[in-house]
Design an enzyme around this catalytic site. Structure first.
Site, PDB file in Angstrom:
ATOM      1  N   HIS A   1      -0.823  -7.105   6.732  1.00  0.00           N
ATOM      2  CA  HIS A   1       0.509  -8.031   6.862  1.00  0.00           C
ATOM      3  C   HIS A   1       0.835  -8.684   6.178  1.00  0.00           C
ATOM      4  O   HIS A   1       0.379  -9.327   5.352  1.00  0.00           O
ATOM      5  CB  HIS A   1       0.214  -9.310   8.188  1.00  0.00           C
ATOM      6  CG  HIS A   1      -0.256  -8.719   9.436  1.00  0.00           C
ATOM      7  ND1 HIS A   1      -1.212  -8.035   9.819  1.00  0.00           N
ATOM      8  CD2 HIS A   1       1.513  -8.563  10.477  1.00  0.00           C
ATOM      9  CE1 HIS A   1      -0.990  -7.527  11.702  1.00  0.00           C
ATOM     10  NE2 HIS A   1       0.173  -8.329  11.836  1.00  0.00           N
TER      11      HIS A   1
ATOM     12  N   ASN B   1      -8.124  -8.050   2.483  1.00  0.00           N
ATOM     13  CA  ASN B   1      -7.497  -8.901   3.406  1.00  0.00           C
ATOM     14  C   ASN B   1      -8.633  -9.232   3.848  1.00  0.00           C
ATOM     15  O   ASN B   1      -8.013 -10.441   4.742  1.00  0.00           O
ATOM     16  CB  ASN B   1      -6.629  -6.985   3.956  1.00  0.00           C
ATOM     17  CG  ASN B   1      -6.299  -7.282   5.965  1.00  0.00           C
ATOM     18  OD1 ASN B   1      -5.875  -8.225   5.648  1.00  0.00           O
ATOM     19  ND2 ASN B   1      -6.491  -6.811   6.604  1.00  0.00           N
TER      20      ASN B   1
END
Length: 291
Positions: free
Chosen positions: A138, A169
């Site tokens: 994201h 991440n």
């Protein structure tokens, strides 16, 4: 005769579907002709979500970089994307992170990553990430969109996603996202823009649609509470441990690397001062620290 009629009907339906798809893509491409000011003004006028916190719409466009060539601008409820059809991912994603965006019942459980049909093919799909050894990272985090289920769902559109090393991440990038939420609580709100960085010789891609793998990721944050201040970060897209202090950059440095003009709506004198700063000690850091 009956068989012939069925064939003609099927051909007519296919033609209609193609026309609808072409019209949709034409509309999307026309959005690219809108400059950042048009998007900024429309975001100030409100959102389609009746539960949106007032401070979400109260952002003054400080988070929006200057217009760049070749982009497709996508306005979401909680963020704005500058999409690059060449890399199949965002140039940047920008949003105003207010404290009340972090409250609400929106849940990411069961929300799936989605192909974004507002951008032309070829485009990123979930299959591009299958066995790629990269996470779907994201840019505007799901955790920044708890105030609205629709906004939460939109954060899973693949135009908000980049191929990201799984360890980055899970650890360093996640800690930076969490720290931004703490800053939003501390200061009432912060302006955020982030996105991928590609080295000059970067050629690696994933999947059939050749989604480009970033060399690194940047994030810039602006606080307008009290005396305005800004900070930037660059994390390499690797699984190596990265000390957040070594990743701190001034906004000026990140502008030189990316070619983007951040915080363009600021008063020129304020912009010049805050973009030259890189003093992390002016910011709380508890969530940035980790094992």
């Amino acid at each position: 005769m009956r068989h012939t009629l069925l064939i003609l009907l099927a051909a007519s339906l296919l033609t209609g579907c193609r026309q609808q798809r072409d019209n949709r893509f034409l509309t999307t491409l026309q959005k690219a002709e809108h400059n950042i000011e048009n998007v900024s003004n429309s975001s100030k006028s409100g959102t389609s979500d009746s539960n949106a916190p007032t401070t979400v719409a109260a952002g003054k466009g400080y988070e929006l970089p200057a217009d760049i060539n070749g982009q497709i601008l996508l306005k979401r409820i909680g963020y704005i994307v500058s999409y690059n059809p060449q890399t199949k991912e965002p140039n940047w994603v920008a949003w105003y992170l207010s404290a009340d965006r972090l409250q609400g019942d929106a849940n990411r459980s069961g929300v799936e990553f989605q192909e974004d049909e507002e951008v032309p093919e070829p485009r990123s799909t979930t299959w591009d990430y299958y066995r790629s050894h990269y996470d779907r990272g994201h840019q505007c985090p799901a955790g920044d969109n708890k105030w609205s289920q629709e906004s939460m769902n939109q954060s899973f559109l693949l135009t908000n996603i980049c191929p990201q090393n799984p360890k980055l991440n899970k650890y360093e990038w996640n800690r930076l996202e969490s720290q931004c939420r703490e800053w939003a609580k501390e200061y009432g709100g912060v302006y955020v823009a982030c996105g991928p960085i590609f080295s000059a010789n970067s050629k690696k891609t994933i999947g059939q649609n050749k989604v480009k793998v970033p060399t690194a990721f940047f994030k810039v944050i602006l606080c307008m509470t009290g005396k305005p201040k800004a900070i930037g970060f660059i994390y390499q897209n690797t699984g190596d441990k990265q000390d957040f202090r070594q990743c701190v950059r001034s906004v000026d440095e990140i502008e030189q690397i990316t070619g983007y003009d951040f915080f363009k709506s600021l008063d020129d004198k304020v912009e010049k001062r805050v973009e030259a700063e890189n003093n992390i000690d002016d910011w709380p850091q508890e969530r940035l620290k980790g094992n």
